[in-house]
Motif scaffolding. Structure first.
Motif, mmCIF file in Angstrom:
data_model
loop_
_atom_site.group_PDB
_atom_site.id
_atom_site.type_symbol
_atom_site.label_atom_id
_atom_site.label_comp_id
_atom_site.label_asym_id
_atom_site.label_seq_id
_atom_site.Cartn_x
_atom_site.Cartn_y
_atom_site.Cartn_z
ATOM 1 N N GLU A 186 0.843 -1.188 0.000
ATOM 2 C CA GLU A 186 0.000 0.000 0.000
ATOM 3 C C GLU A 186 0.883 1.244 0.000
ATOM 4 O O GLU A 186 1.959 1.247 0.594
ATOM 5 C CB GLU A 186 -0.921 0.030 1.232
ATOM 6 C CG GLU A 186 -1.804 -1.194 1.389
ATOM 7 C CD GLU A 186 -2.967 -1.201 0.415
ATOM 8 O OE1 GLU A 186 -3.234 -0.146 -0.189
ATOM 9 O OE2 GLU A 186 -3.583 -2.272 0.256
ATOM 10 N N GLN A 187 0.432 2.308 -0.655
ATOM 11 C CA GLN A 187 1.192 3.545 -0.624
ATOM 12 C C GLN A 187 1.141 4.148 0.776
ATOM 13 O O GLN A 187 0.140 4.050 1.482
ATOM 14 C CB GLN A 187 0.659 4.546 -1.643
ATOM 15 C CG GLN A 187 -0.722 5.072 -1.341
ATOM 16 C CD GLN A 187 -1.210 6.050 -2.397
ATOM 17 O OE1 GLN A 187 -0.671 6.089 -3.489
ATOM 18 N NE2 GLN A 187 -2.210 6.827 -2.081
ATOM 19 N N ILE A 188 2.246 4.739 1.190
ATOM 20 C CA ILE A 188 2.351 5.351 2.511
ATOM 21 C C ILE A 188 2.450 6.858 2.323
ATOM 22 O O ILE A 188 3.282 7.346 1.557
ATOM 23 C CB ILE A 188 3.575 4.813 3.273
ATOM 24 C CG1 ILE A 188 3.434 3.301 3.498
ATOM 25 C CG2 ILE A 188 3.746 5.531 4.604
ATOM 26 C CD1 ILE A 188 4.633 2.664 4.159
ATOM 27 N N THR A 189 1.601 7.590 3.006
ATOM 28 C CA THR A 189 1.604 9.048 2.938
ATOM 29 C C THR A 189 2.464 9.599 4.056
ATOM 30 O O THR A 189 2.190 9.369 5.227
ATOM 31 C CB THR A 189 0.174 9.591 3.055
ATOM 32 O OG1 THR A 189 -0.628 9.016 2.019
ATOM 33 C CG2 THR A 189 0.159 11.093 2.919
ATOM 34 N N ILE A 190 3.506 10.318 3.699
ATOM 35 C CA ILE A 190 4.457 10.858 4.674
ATOM 36 C C ILE A 190 4.283 12.373 4.730
ATOM 37 O O ILE A 190 4.554 13.076 3.759
ATOM 38 C CB ILE A 190 5.898 10.492 4.301
ATOM 39 C CG1 ILE A 190 6.054 8.959 4.289
ATOM 40 C CG2 ILE A 190 6.888 11.135 5.251
ATOM 41 C CD1 ILE A 190 7.390 8.483 3.798
ATOM 42 N N PRO A 191 3.808 12.902 5.853
ATOM 43 C CA PRO A 191 3.647 14.356 5.970
ATOM 44 C C PRO A 191 4.975 15.026 6.299
ATOM 45 O O PRO A 191 5.842 14.440 6.948
ATOM 46 C CB PRO A 191 2.656 14.494 7.126
ATOM 47 C CG PRO A 191 2.915 13.289 7.981
ATOM 48 C CD PRO A 191 3.335 12.185 7.040
ATOM 49 N N PHE A 192 5.138 16.256 5.848
ATOM 50 C CA PHE A 192 6.335 17.014 6.193
ATOM 51 C C PHE A 192 5.990 18.495 6.291
ATOM 52 O O PHE A 192 4.975 18.962 5.761
ATOM 53 C CB PHE A 192 7.461 16.787 5.169
ATOM 54 C CG PHE A 192 7.141 17.238 3.772
ATOM 55 C CD1 PHE A 192 7.382 18.540 3.361
ATOM 56 C CD2 PHE A 192 6.599 16.343 2.849
ATOM 57 C CE1 PHE A 192 7.087 18.948 2.066
ATOM 58 C CE2 PHE A 192 6.307 16.737 1.554
ATOM 59 C CZ PHE A 192 6.559 18.048 1.158
ATOM 60 N N SER A 193 6.852 19.221 6.987
ATOM 61 C CA SER A 193 6.671 20.659 7.173
ATOM 62 C C SER A 193 7.998 21.354 6.910
ATOM 63 O O SER A 193 9.049 20.892 7.372
ATOM 64 C CB SER A 193 6.183 20.953 8.602
ATOM 65 O OG SER A 193 6.077 22.343 8.820
#
Length: 297
Positions: A7-14
């Motif tokens: 499954e695709q993994i969503t990685i948040p960043f700032s």
């Protein structure tokens, strides 16, 4: 902290910038051996950007990743242009519960798609109006009416079903709310032409609905001409509307999707909600009618 293999993994960043000029650059995600993913971004002058990047794991286990972006002219501390972190890639099955009232097209498509997914175990409840609940493989005879029974589910889909005799109870709605608030499980509303979800307006689920339904049109709206979903600015880059990692390819997929003639009627989105897609022609009091929305985090 972890994701599912396959499954695709969503990685948040700032990213925060103290530069006086806007920066157009490319953020890069890699695992130390090869370049993984690139994404073009725009960081505002003296501002902050919050975004996400999609990553597809190729193996199971702990993976060390690095997210970095090029050093810009005028930067004083180039060392903070990258962040290392670890993700645990696991082989697990998502536990999904689908609840609806009639075997409409949306229900049949969704249930069949989930049943074919090797990473999903799906259970269904089908409340036939005036009849006993539907039965069959992976069907539940009744709603899992205890905290222990419902805690197994990672996602619940609520179709054209409401609170009332032969459907959900106030206690069931309270359990669903608790599952979302305490366990961070997902909850997806899929209204239908019976308008049964209007009964949630005065239930424990009220604050979880990202839009205000139009009570004057409980059966939704039917048009003679075909309409389409139109992505908003937020929707174009959101992981929930991402069929392709590349935003340009993703836009092409959306443009090629078939249209529709029926939609639920919505007055407006709730404060703080993020509208991802709107109706191509219908409008409410101020703008195009929201069709796909998510609550604020």
């Amino acid at each position: 902290s972890y994701g599912l293999f396959g499954e695709q993994i969503t990685i948040p960043f700032s990213i925060r910038s103290h530069l006086t000029n806007e920066v157009r650059t490319t953020v890069v995600l890699n695992d130390g051996t090869r370049e993984e993913v690139k994404k073009e971004i725009v960081v505002p002058a003296r501002g902050q950007l919050q975004d996400t990047i999609l990553w597809y794991p190729r193996s199971v286990g702990d993976v060390s990743l690095t997210l970095k972006l090029p050093v810009q002219p005028g930067e004083l501390i180039p060392e903070n242009n990258q962040q290392k972190f670890r993700v645990s890639v696991r082989v697990e099955k998502l536990q999904v519960l689908v609840v609806d009232s009639l075997p409409r097209w949306e229900y049949r498509y969704l249930r069949n798609a989930l049943a074919r997914d090797p990473g999903v175990e799906v259970h269904s409840i089908l409340y036939h109006p005036g009849m006993k609940a539907g039965g069959g493989r992976n069907y539940l005879p009744a709603f899992p009416g205890t905290r222990e029974a419902i805690s197994r589910y990672d996602v619940i889909f609520l179709g054209d079903v409401g609170i009332g005799e032969g459907e959900l109870s106030e206690a069931d709605a309270e359990l669903i709310r608790g599952l979302v608030e305490q366990q961070s499980s997902g909850l997806i509303f899929l209204p239908g032409s019976r308008g049964r979800q209007l009964t949630f307006s005065n239930s424990p689920l009220r604050d979880l609905i990202p839009v205000v339904p139009d009570s004057a049109k409980p059966n939704g709206q039917v048009l003679q001409n075909e309409a389409v979903l139109t992505l908003t600015t937020a929707g174009k880059g959101h992981f929930l509307t991402r069929f392709e990692a590349d935003e340009n390819l993703n836009a092409q997929v959306w443009q090629a999707l078939p249209g529709f003639y029926w939609s639920a009627a919505v007055e407006k989105s709730r404060p703080g909600a993020e509208v991802l897609a709107v109706h191509s022609s219908l409008r409410n009091a101020s703008r195009r009618m929201p069709l796909l929305a998510t609550p604020s985090a």
